[in-house]
Design an enzyme around this catalytic site. Structure first.
Site, PDB file in Angstrom:
ATOM      1  N   GLU A  53     -13.704  30.555 -25.472  1.00 26.91           N
ATOM      2  CA  GLU A  53     -13.180  30.201 -26.798  1.00 26.91           C
ATOM      3  C   GLU A  53     -12.739  28.733 -26.786  1.00 26.91           C
ATOM      4  O   GLU A  53     -12.168  28.255 -25.803  1.00 26.91           O
ATOM      5  CB  GLU A  53     -11.968  31.104 -27.111  1.00 26.91           C
ATOM      6  CG  GLU A  53     -11.366  30.864 -28.482  1.00 26.91           C
ATOM      7  CD  GLU A  53     -10.241  31.860 -28.824  1.00 26.91           C
ATOM      8  OE1 GLU A  53      -9.583  32.377 -27.901  1.00 26.91           O
ATOM      9  OE2 GLU A  53     -10.041  32.113 -30.027  1.00 26.91           O
ATOM     10  N   LYS A 136     -14.293  34.369 -35.997  1.00 26.29           N
ATOM     11  CA  LYS A 136     -13.217  35.255 -35.522  1.00 26.29           C
ATOM     12  C   LYS A 136     -12.630  36.022 -36.707  1.00 26.29           C
ATOM     13  O   LYS A 136     -12.190  35.418 -37.696  1.00 26.29           O
ATOM     14  CB  LYS A 136     -12.143  34.404 -34.838  1.00 26.29           C
ATOM     15  CG  LYS A 136     -11.064  35.169 -34.085  1.00 26.29           C
ATOM     16  CD  LYS A 136     -10.184  34.162 -33.319  1.00 26.29           C
ATOM     17  CE  LYS A 136      -9.183  34.800 -32.397  1.00 26.29           C
ATOM     18  NZ  LYS A 136      -8.461  33.799 -31.573  1.00 26.29           N
ATOM     19  N   CYS A 178     -11.913  36.741 -28.705  1.00 28.04           N
ATOM     20  CA  CYS A 178     -10.538  36.859 -28.199  1.00 28.04           C
ATOM     21  C   CYS A 178      -9.720  37.977 -28.853  1.00 28.04           C
ATOM     22  O   CYS A 178      -9.882  39.138 -28.505  1.00 28.04           O
ATOM     23  CB  CYS A 178      -9.848  35.509 -28.299  1.00 28.04           C
ATOM     24  SG  CYS A 178      -8.468  35.376 -27.137  1.00 28.04           S
TER      25      CYS A 178
END
Ligand SMILES: NC(=O)CC(=O)C(=O)O
Length: 307
Positions: A53, A136, A178
């Site tokens: 990331e 995300k 994540c």
């Protein structure tokens, strides 16, 4: 009637590498360093390479706007997105599938000029073509007193789509970023739609990492009986955010096949479709679900968009 064996979710064995990269403030240097490390990873025989990331910048809300690049319309120009072009070249030059970690993305509304920022992952084919984009979905907004407060939503907007990316040589891979790993529904939907691996470029930290990083990797693997790869930046104690490191690959029985330490590293694991079938044959969760008792979260709904 002759029964036919269904094709493996992963068509043939493949080596996957997670590059646990050390990045700093200089974007051009980060891109060059990523290219060097991706070459090193490909030299191990890895055909799927994963970056962490925010691999082209430090991780933090203060950094997202100044490092953000314009990705749409696609392909962007090299001026709009040097990272897009650097990643495409890394994939092409090394003849690999590259799951290019994530970068801050800037989207400007053409009418209102309103700026929106995302945390976005780009995946490229061995010919350097863009195969899929994931923004995300779940933003990292947490507050653990005296430990860590982080609020991505101060700057970023969430993506709204699950991302399943067909890798023509191997099969379907799910990419998320994540904090997305904490949401089992996303993984379950992706797995029920046929991915062989869940891949998460991520950057946990020294508070949540020791408790949850490996646990979540194993949980998503055992729930869904697929491979899971988590790829972190290397830890830098001079940075504002202390990444946990410990990039890892988990197999469909939840065995951790390989795990890095804190520093820069390349970890690799061989993925094999037979292992997915073995896990599912031995523990036949797929045939034992009780959709008469609870709903099938993968059956319908707005999360269904695919790359
Ligand atoms: N950085 C993240 O998005 C997530 C994280 O660090 C955590 O969930 O913990």
């Amino acid at each position: 009637m002759a029964s036919s064996t269904p094709p493996l979710l992963l068509k043939k064995p493949v080596k996957l590498a997670c590059v646990q990269l050390a990045s700093g403030a200089d974007k051009a240097a980060n891109l060059q360093h990523a290219a060097d490390k991706v070459r090193e990873a490909a030299a191990t025989g890895a055909k799927i390479v994963v970056l962490p990331e925010c691999f082209n910048s430090p991780y933090g809300c203060d950094f997202f706007p100044s490092y953000a690049e314009t990705l749409l319309p696609s392909p962007p120009t090299p001026e709009q997105s040097p990272s897009f072009h650097a990643l495409a070249a890394m994939a092409r030059d090394n003849n690999i599938y590259l799951i290019g970690g994530s970068i801050p993305e800037l989207a400007t509304d053409p009418t209102t000029q309103k700026k929106t920022y995302y945390n976005t992952s780009l995946t490229f084919s061995p010919t350097g073509d863009l195969l899929g984009t994931h923004r995300k979905i779940h933003l990292f907004d947490i507050s653990i007193p005296n430990k860590i407060t982080f609020k991505e939503s101060d700057v970023l907007s969430p993506g709204n789509a699950l991302t399943l990316i067909p890798l023509p040589d191997y099969g379907l891979v799910a990419v998320a970023i994540c904090y997305d790993v904490r949401f089992p529904e996303l993984a379950t939907i992706a797995a029920r739609r046929g991915c062989f691996a869940l891949v998460y470029p991520g950057a946990f930290n020294t508070t949540t990492g020791p408790l949850h990083w490996r646990l979540l990797g194993q949980a998503r693997a055992v729930d869904n009986q697929v491979y899971v790869a988590l790829c972190s930046p290397a830890r830098d104690m001079t940075a504002g955010y202390h990444a946990w490191g410990h990039s890892l690959v988990v197999d469909p029985m939840a065995e951790v096949l390989v795990e890095a330490g804190e520093g820069e590293a390349i970890v690799t694991a061989e993925l094999n479709g037979e292992r997915i079938e073995e896990a599912r044959k031995g523990i036949p969760l797929r045939d034992q679900r009780r959709f008469d008792v609870y709903p099938d979260v993968s059956a319908a709904g707005p999360a269904g968009a695919e790359a």
